[in-house]
Scaffold this motif. Structure first.
Motif, PDB file in Angstrom:
ATOM      1  N   VAL A  11       0.845  -1.204   0.000  1.00  0.00           N
ATOM      2  CA  VAL A  11       0.000   0.000   0.000  1.00  0.00           C
ATOM      3  C   VAL A  11       0.874   1.246   0.000  1.00  0.00           C
ATOM      4  CG1 VAL A  11      -1.629   1.345   1.381  1.00  0.00           C
ATOM      5  CG2 VAL A  11      -2.010  -1.103   1.053  1.00  0.00           C
ATOM      6  N   ARG A  12       1.911   1.269   0.801  1.00  0.00           N
ATOM      7  CA  ARG A  12       2.817   2.421   0.828  1.00  0.00           C
ATOM      8  C   ARG A  12       3.506   2.617  -0.523  1.00  0.00           C
ATOM      9  NH1 ARG A  12       5.453   0.816   6.368  1.00  0.00           N
ATOM     10  NH2 ARG A  12       3.807   1.488   7.759  1.00  0.00           N
ATOM     11  N   ALA A  13       3.965   1.521  -1.124  1.00  0.00           N
ATOM     12  CA  ALA A  13       4.628   1.613  -2.427  1.00  0.00           C
ATOM     13  C   ALA A  13       3.651   2.111  -3.483  1.00  0.00           C
ATOM     14  CB  ALA A  13       5.201   0.258  -2.824  1.00  0.00           C
ATOM     15  N   GLY A  14       2.425   1.617  -3.468  1.00  0.00           N
ATOM     16  CA  GLY A  14       1.406   2.075  -4.419  1.00  0.00           C
ATOM     17  C   GLY A  14       1.082   3.542  -4.229  1.00  0.00           C
ATOM     18  N   THR A  15       0.952   3.960  -2.982  1.00  0.00           N
ATOM     19  CA  THR A  15       0.679   5.369  -2.687  1.00  0.00           C
ATOM     20  C   THR A  15       1.825   6.256  -3.149  1.00  0.00           C
ATOM     21  OG1 THR A  15      -0.652   4.728  -0.783  1.00  0.00           O
ATOM     22  CG2 THR A  15       0.114   7.006  -0.845  1.00  0.00           C
ATOM     23  N   ALA A  16       3.052   5.806  -2.909  1.00  0.00           N
ATOM     24  CA  ALA A  16       4.223   6.576  -3.344  1.00  0.00           C
ATOM     25  C   ALA A  16       4.271   6.678  -4.868  1.00  0.00           C
ATOM     26  CB  ALA A  16       5.501   5.955  -2.812  1.00  0.00           C
ATOM     27  N   LEU A  17       3.959   5.588  -5.566  1.00  0.00           N
ATOM     28  CA  LEU A  17       3.961   5.600  -7.028  1.00  0.00           C
ATOM     29  C   LEU A  17       2.899   6.544  -7.584  1.00  0.00           C
ATOM     30  CD1 LEU A  17       4.990   4.442  -9.720  1.00  0.00           C
ATOM     31  CD2 LEU A  17       3.259   2.643  -9.471  1.00  0.00           C
ATOM     32  N   VAL A  18       1.694   6.459  -7.066  1.00  0.00           N
ATOM     33  CA  VAL A  18       0.613   7.339  -7.523  1.00  0.00           C
ATOM     34  C   VAL A  18       0.958   8.792  -7.231  1.00  0.00           C
ATOM     35  CG1 VAL A  18      -1.796   7.980  -7.113  1.00  0.00           C
ATOM     36  CG2 VAL A  18      -1.187   5.580  -7.409  1.00  0.00           C
ATOM     37  N   SER A  19       1.489   9.060  -6.063  1.00  0.00           N
ATOM     38  CA  SER A  19       1.877  10.428  -5.710  1.00  0.00           C
ATOM     39  C   SER A  19       2.957  10.957  -6.640  1.00  0.00           C
ATOM     40  CB  SER A  19       2.372  10.497  -4.269  1.00  0.00           C
ATOM     41  OG  SER A  19       1.347  10.133  -3.383  1.00  0.00           O
ATOM     42  N   SER A  20       3.932  10.113  -6.962  1.00  0.00           N
ATOM     43  CA  SER A  20       5.014  10.530  -7.864  1.00  0.00           C
ATOM     44  C   SER A  20       4.488  10.813  -9.263  1.00  0.00           C
ATOM     45  CB  SER A  20       6.085   9.442  -7.944  1.00  0.00           C
ATOM     46  OG  SER A  20       6.675   9.245  -6.694  1.00  0.00           O
ATOM     47  N   LEU A  21       3.610   9.950  -9.771  1.00  0.00           N
ATOM     48  CA  LEU A  21       3.033  10.169 -11.103  1.00  0.00           C
ATOM     49  C   LEU A  21       2.186  11.432 -11.144  1.00  0.00           C
ATOM     50  CD1 LEU A  21       2.054   6.518 -12.103  1.00  0.00           C
ATOM     51  CD2 LEU A  21       3.952   7.894 -12.986  1.00  0.00           C
ATOM     52  N   LEU A  22       1.418  11.666 -10.095  1.00  0.00           N
ATOM     53  CA  LEU A  22       0.602  12.878 -10.025  1.00  0.00           C
ATOM     54  C   LEU A  22       1.482  14.120  -9.973  1.00  0.00           C
ATOM     55  CD1 LEU A  22      -2.239  14.058  -9.873  1.00  0.00           C
ATOM     56  CD2 LEU A  22      -2.125  13.818  -7.394  1.00  0.00           C
ATOM     57  N   ALA A  23       2.524  14.088  -9.181  1.00  0.00           N
ATOM     58  CA  ALA A  23       3.450  15.229  -9.100  1.00  0.00           C
ATOM     59  C   ALA A  23       4.113  15.481 -10.449  1.00  0.00           C
ATOM     60  CB  ALA A  23       4.497  14.983  -8.018  1.00  0.00           C
ATOM     61  N   ALA A  24       4.518  14.417 -11.143  1.00  0.00           N
ATOM     62  CA  ALA A  24       5.142  14.574 -12.468  1.00  0.00           C
ATOM     63  C   ALA A  24       4.150  15.188 -13.456  1.00  0.00           C
ATOM     64  CB  ALA A  24       5.644  13.225 -12.977  1.00  0.00           C
ATOM     65  N   ALA A  25       2.894  14.753 -13.421  1.00  0.00           N
ATOM     66  CA  ALA A  25       1.873  15.310 -14.319  1.00  0.00           C
ATOM     67  C   ALA A  25       1.657  16.798 -14.043  1.00  0.00           C
ATOM     68  CB  ALA A  25       0.565  14.544 -14.168  1.00  0.00           C
ATOM     69  N   VAL A  26       1.646  17.185 -12.773  1.00  0.00           N
ATOM     70  CA  VAL A  26       1.471  18.598 -12.420  1.00  0.00           C
ATOM     71  C   VAL A  26       2.658  19.418 -12.915  1.00  0.00           C
ATOM     72  CG1 VAL A  26       1.384  20.205 -10.466  1.00  0.00           C
ATOM     73  CG2 VAL A  26      -0.083  18.171 -10.491  1.00  0.00           C
ATOM     74  N   VAL A  27       3.853  18.898 -12.790  1.00  0.00           N
ATOM     75  CA  VAL A  27       5.054  19.606 -13.259  1.00  0.00           C
ATOM     76  C   VAL A  27       5.025  19.765 -14.779  1.00  0.00           C
ATOM     77  CG1 VAL A  27       7.564  19.408 -13.522  1.00  0.00           C
ATOM     78  CG2 VAL A  27       6.512  19.018 -11.298  1.00  0.00           C
ATOM     79  N   VAL A  28       4.693  18.699 -15.505  1.00  0.00           N
ATOM     80  CA  VAL A  28       4.626  18.773 -16.970  1.00  0.00           C
ATOM     81  C   VAL A  28       3.563  19.780 -17.404  1.00  0.00           C
ATOM     82  CG1 VAL A  28       3.998  17.470 -19.054  1.00  0.00           C
ATOM     83  CG2 VAL A  28       5.571  16.485 -17.385  1.00  0.00           C
ATOM     84  N   TYR A  29       2.388  19.739 -16.790  1.00  0.00           N
ATOM     85  CA  TYR A  29       1.324  20.688 -17.122  1.00  0.00           C
ATOM     86  C   TYR A  29       1.770  22.119 -16.825  1.00  0.00           C
ATOM     87  CZ  TYR A  29      -3.294  22.792 -17.422  1.00  0.00           C
ATOM     88  OH  TYR A  29      -4.359  23.584 -17.767  1.00  0.00           O
ATOM     89  N   GLY A  30       2.435  22.326 -15.703  1.00  0.00           N
ATOM     90  CA  GLY A  30       2.929  23.660 -15.352  1.00  0.00           C
ATOM     91  C   GLY A  30       3.965  24.171 -16.346  1.00  0.00           C
ATOM     92  N   LEU A  31       4.845  23.288 -16.795  1.00  0.00           N
ATOM     93  CA  LEU A  31       5.840  23.688 -17.795  1.00  0.00           C
ATOM     94  C   LEU A  31       5.169  24.035 -19.126  1.00  0.00           C
ATOM     95  CD1 LEU A  31       8.672  21.090 -17.085  1.00  0.00           C
ATOM     96  CD2 LEU A  31       8.725  23.558 -16.631  1.00  0.00           C
ATOM     97  N   TRP A  32       4.170  23.253 -19.508  1.00  0.00           N
ATOM     98  CA  TRP A  32       3.439  23.517 -20.752  1.00  0.00           C
ATOM     99  C   TRP A  32       2.716  24.852 -20.675  1.00  0.00           C
ATOM    100  CZ3 TRP A  32      -1.868  21.207 -22.122  1.00  0.00           C
ATOM    101  CH2 TRP A  32      -2.196  21.510 -23.421  1.00  0.00           C
ATOM    102  N   ALA A  33       2.010  25.100 -19.580  1.00  0.00           N
ATOM    103  CA  ALA A  33       1.298  26.372 -19.412  1.00  0.00           C
ATOM    104  C   ALA A  33       2.285  27.532 -19.383  1.00  0.00           C
ATOM    105  CB  ALA A  33       0.467  26.343 -18.127  1.00  0.00           C
TER     106      ALA A  33
END
Length: 136
Positions: A11-33
């Motif tokens: 559960v911790r590993a899954g939560t960490a993975l989802v959090s990392s993917l979400l953070a990466a998506a926010v960074v990519v979207y921010g760079l695009w904007a």
């Protein structure tokens, strides 16, 4: 006891993975904007999907990208529905007399400037990202 501890780790590993993917998506979207905000008038053109909703029977007959010293824009040529005119289509789209400015959308985070001109029996709708133009 061993099973419970493996389950918690998973559960911790899954939560960490989802959090990392979400953070990466926010960074990519921010760079695009940020890119669009800084450089939109220097060659980027809005997607064709930013044209206002077309009435039934209207056809897109062409799409080109044009560039000049002030930047680039997209020109989409529309054929009005049968028994309609380009001017009536412009009126229906809200582009009868002035340029319009559409706010940003989640999938396209930059304001868009839209205007229309008639070309014979066609209506040419032009789109460019809204930005400050430098005039010498």
């Amino acid at each position: 006891m061993e099973t419970r501890s493996r389950g918690r780790r998973a559960v911790r590993a899954g939560t960490a993975l989802v959090s990392s993917l979400l953070a990466a998506a926010v960074v990519v979207y921010g760079l695009w904007a940020g890119y669009l905000a800084a450089f939109a008038s220097e060659g980027a053109v809005p997607p064709q999907s930013r044209i206002p909703d077309l009435p039934a029977g209207t056809e897109i007959v062409g799409s080109t990208t044009e560039c000049a010293s002030g930047g680039c824009w997209r020109e989409v040529t529309l054929a009005p529905a049968p028994h309609s005119s380009p001017q009536a289509l412009a009126d229906r789209l809200g582009l009868e007399s002035t340029e319009q400015r559409y706010p940003w959308r989640v999938h396209d985070p930059h304001s868009v400037q839209v205007w229309a001109d008639t070309d014979g029996d066609r209506l040419v709708v032009s789109l460019r990202y809204w930005g400050v133009e430098v005039t010498p």
